[in-house]
Design an enzyme around this catalytic site. Sequence first.
Site, PDB file in Angstrom:
ATOM      1  N   ARG A  15      49.310  22.092  -9.783  1.00 47.03           N
ATOM      2  CA  ARG A  15      48.412  23.150 -10.424  1.00 47.03           C
ATOM      3  C   ARG A  15      46.948  22.928 -10.701  1.00 47.03           C
ATOM      4  NH1 ARG A  15      51.853  24.811 -15.408  1.00 47.03           N
ATOM      5  NH2 ARG A  15      53.034  22.989 -14.905  1.00 47.03           N
ATOM      6  N   GLU A 152      66.700  20.861 -22.038  1.00 46.40           N
ATOM      7  CA  GLU A 152      65.598  21.654 -21.416  1.00 46.40           C
ATOM      8  C   GLU A 152      65.809  22.870 -21.292  1.00 46.40           C
ATOM      9  OE1 GLU A 152      62.855  19.433 -20.170  1.00 46.40           O
ATOM     10  OE2 GLU A 152      64.233  18.205 -21.500  1.00 46.40           O
ATOM     11  N   ASN A 167      60.299  18.496 -27.679  1.00 41.28           N
ATOM     12  CA  ASN A 167      60.421  16.995 -27.225  1.00 41.28           C
ATOM     13  C   ASN A 167      58.929  16.625 -26.469  1.00 41.28           C
ATOM     14  OD1 ASN A 167      60.902  14.529 -26.246  1.00 41.28           O
ATOM     15  ND2 ASN A 167      61.738  15.291 -24.153  1.00 41.28           N
ATOM     16  N   ALA A 378      -3.305  10.051 -12.799  1.00 38.32           N
ATOM     17  CA  ALA A 378      -2.499  11.026 -12.370  1.00 38.32           C
ATOM     18  C   ALA A 378      -2.307  10.921 -10.745  1.00 38.32           C
ATOM     19  CB  ALA A 378      -2.755  12.298 -12.557  1.00 38.32           C
ATOM     20  N   ALA A 421     -10.961   6.663  -8.425  1.00 37.76           N
ATOM     21  CA  ALA A 421     -10.141   7.630  -8.091  1.00 37.76           C
ATOM     22  C   ALA A 421     -10.232   7.778  -6.400  1.00 37.76           C
ATOM     23  CB  ALA A 421     -10.589   8.853  -8.590  1.00 37.76           C
TER      24      ALA A 421
HETATM   25  C1  UD1 Z   1      59.612  16.529 -19.661  1.00 40.36           C
HETATM   26  C2  UD1 Z   1      60.618  16.657 -20.798  1.00 40.36           C
HETATM   27  C3  UD1 Z   1      60.541  17.760 -21.610  1.00 40.36           C
HETATM   28  C4  UD1 Z   1      59.389  17.772 -22.573  1.00 40.36           C
HETATM   29  C5  UD1 Z   1      58.049  17.580 -21.658  1.00 40.36           C
HETATM   30  C6  UD1 Z   1      56.995  17.297 -22.541  1.00 40.36           C
HETATM   31  C7  UD1 Z   1      62.453  15.722 -19.457  1.00 40.36           C
HETATM   32  C8  UD1 Z   1      63.600  15.904 -18.629  1.00 40.36           C
HETATM   33  N1  UD1 Z   1      61.894  16.549 -19.771  1.00 40.36           N
HETATM   34  O1  UD1 Z   1      59.699  17.987 -19.162  1.00 40.36           O
HETATM   35  O2  UD1 Z   1      61.882  17.754 -22.579  1.00 40.36           O
HETATM   36  O3  UD1 Z   1      59.422  18.663 -23.535  1.00 40.36           O
HETATM   37  O4  UD1 Z   1      58.224  16.650 -20.636  1.00 40.36           O
HETATM   38  O5  UD1 Z   1      55.940  17.676 -21.654  1.00 40.36           O
HETATM   39  O6  UD1 Z   1      62.040  14.596 -19.326  1.00 40.36           O
HETATM   40  N2  UD1 Z   1      57.402  12.339 -13.953  1.00 40.36           N
HETATM   41  C9  UD1 Z   1      57.509  11.135 -12.860  1.00 40.36           C
HETATM   42  N3  UD1 Z   1      58.282  11.290 -12.238  1.00 40.36           N
HETATM   43  C10 UD1 Z   1      59.503  12.290 -12.030  1.00 40.36           C
HETATM   44  C11 UD1 Z   1      59.144  13.273 -12.910  1.00 40.36           C
HETATM   45  C12 UD1 Z   1      58.273  13.362 -13.689  1.00 40.36           C
HETATM   46  O7  UD1 Z   1      56.741  10.226 -13.202  1.00 40.36           O
HETATM   47  O8  UD1 Z   1      60.266  12.039 -11.193  1.00 40.36           O
HETATM   48  C13 UD1 Z   1      56.278  12.312 -14.751  1.00 40.36           C
HETATM   49  C14 UD1 Z   1      55.286  13.390 -14.700  1.00 40.36           C
HETATM   50  O9  UD1 Z   1      54.099  12.860 -13.964  1.00 40.36           O
HETATM   51  C15 UD1 Z   1      54.831  13.938 -15.972  1.00 40.36           C
HETATM   52  C16 UD1 Z   1      55.975  13.671 -16.870  1.00 40.36           C
HETATM   53  O10 UD1 Z   1      56.881  12.380 -16.151  1.00 40.36           O
HETATM   54  O11 UD1 Z   1      53.739  13.270 -16.223  1.00 40.36           O
HETATM   55  C17 UD1 Z   1      56.850  14.928 -17.135  1.00 40.36           C
HETATM   56  O12 UD1 Z   1      57.182  15.381 -16.100  1.00 40.36           O
HETATM   57  P1  UD1 Z   1      57.650  16.778 -15.993  1.00 40.36           P
HETATM   58  O13 UD1 Z   1      58.278  16.992 -14.790  1.00 40.36           O
HETATM   59  O14 UD1 Z   1      56.181  17.689 -16.435  1.00 40.36           O
HETATM   60  O15 UD1 Z   1      58.478  17.108 -17.300  1.00 40.36           O
HETATM   61  P2  UD1 Z   1      58.652  18.322 -17.782  1.00 40.36           P
HETATM   62  O16 UD1 Z   1      59.472  19.590 -17.054  1.00 40.36           O
HETATM   63  O17 UD1 Z   1      57.468  18.946 -18.494  1.00 40.36           O
END
Ligand code: UD1
Length: 453
Positions: A15, A152, A167, A378, A421
């Site tokens: 995004r 979730e 969370n 100048a 100058a």
């Molecule tokens: C996650 C939490 C959710 C929480 C929210 C807060 C889980 C399953 N859910 O959801 O409970 O309220 O964050 O923002 O943990 N990432 C990786 N590898 C992956 C997936 C994610 O490195 O395979 C990293 C992403 O870069 C990101 C973070 O983990 O920084 C959160 O991932 P995202 O997919 O945004 O989780 P949410 O669905 O927002």
Amino acid sequence: MSLSIIILAAGQGTRMRSSLPKILHPLAGRSLLEHVYIAATRLDVRDIHVVYGFGGDEIIESLSHLDVKWVEQAQQLGTGHAVAQAIDAVPDADNVLILYGDVPLITYETLADLVQAAEETGFSLLTSYIDDPRGYGRIVRDKKGDIEAIVEEKDATEEQRNICEINTGMMTVQASRLKQWLKQLDNNNAQAEYYLTDVIKMASDENVSINSINPDSAVEIQGVNNRQQLAELERYYQLIQAHHLMNEGVTLMDPQRFDLRGDLEAGRDVVIDINAVFEGSVSIGNDVSIGPNCYIRNADIGDNVTINANTVIDNAVIGSRSVIGPFARVRPDTRLAEDVHIGNFVEIKKSEIGQGSKINHLSYVGDSEVGKKTNIGAGTITCNYDGANKHKTVIGDDVFVGSDTQLVAPVTVANGVTIAAGTTVTKDVAENMLTISRTDQKSIKGWKRPKKK
Ligand code: UD1
Ligand code: CA
């Protein structure tokens, strides 16, 4: 107990609609990940592991100055899967703090509390109460009020979706137990992902009590998913920095129109007018005034300096009591001694200007050494470039350089010289001489101007 940190940063950040990996986007001049790193390194930490995915080479290269262990997560199969990539390198006896590369404004204070909260039970979780919990995992508590699970949004029942405690994702968990729980994760859920959040239920089932704490401010847990959220956090952070400087004795004419992208150290009674932008590392002495619309980067500014409107200073030292601008450009490797005046439409590059010297109007001084109490008139230009190489101009003390002089480098003008100058100086000039190169003036009597036909 020793602490290891795992920062999750493998998400693509679709995004943002950017070719730059999300965690490299700058906030106040530093990458998102670096903000998290700075807060994390204030803790007493053994190792920081960063789980990266999308944009790997670019991330490692541009963050090579960070003392972290890089762990690749080739496929983003969920937060639990991400932690699992790094966990083997964590000693069993450690506590593990889980952080997120795209949640930049988490503070050291909150992290210290979170780590402390895990000391007793081996598990702490940062949760937050928000009015609009949409998109977040919900905290499910039992009748006694103990945390028993995180659901979730996509897996939640109607009733669970009404829970306003969410969370943040940040937690501290005892490493040996986390290793066991991660092995038991499955992806039987609405998103077919390995959820880190599922370890909460496993812990609760094993009667590990989960100690929850809340951040002081809601911005601490805000993630960056798009450029609008990035801009919101930027403005918040800039205001915090502005307030900090004002508390230290700096007057900001409008804290909303102040931007610091790096570090600024300022003495007492510094006044900064609107739309100033500071980058890199800038230090300012006492009683300095900075006019509107100035851009100042990596500079060391002495006491009692006046910098007038629309001045650009980049990698330079400005001596005390100097007056710069308006509309001056001081370029890299410039050192101004004390009491130097640099006026409007003057460009200085890679030059040393001695005490009390003045270059007040419309001049270019580059690759030069100028002595003390010299006045440069100048329109003076140092012709430092012959089309292939740069050459040096040396001007002594008490020199008077008349207006519209060209100094064709390499050239040396000794102390006390007067340059008339309009002179083109191509040869060295010895002390106290007058030098002039000018065709004699001719005046024609009774001259008739041409008339339009
Ligand atoms: C996650 C939490 C959710 C929480 C929210 C807060 C889980 C399953 N859910 O959801 O409970 O309220 O964050 O923002 O943990 N990432 C990786 N590898 C992956 C997936 C994610 O490195 O395979 C990293 C992403 O870069 C990101 C973070 O983990 O920084 C959160 O991932 P995202 O997919 O945004 O989780 P949410 O669905 O927002
Ligand atoms: Ca998210």
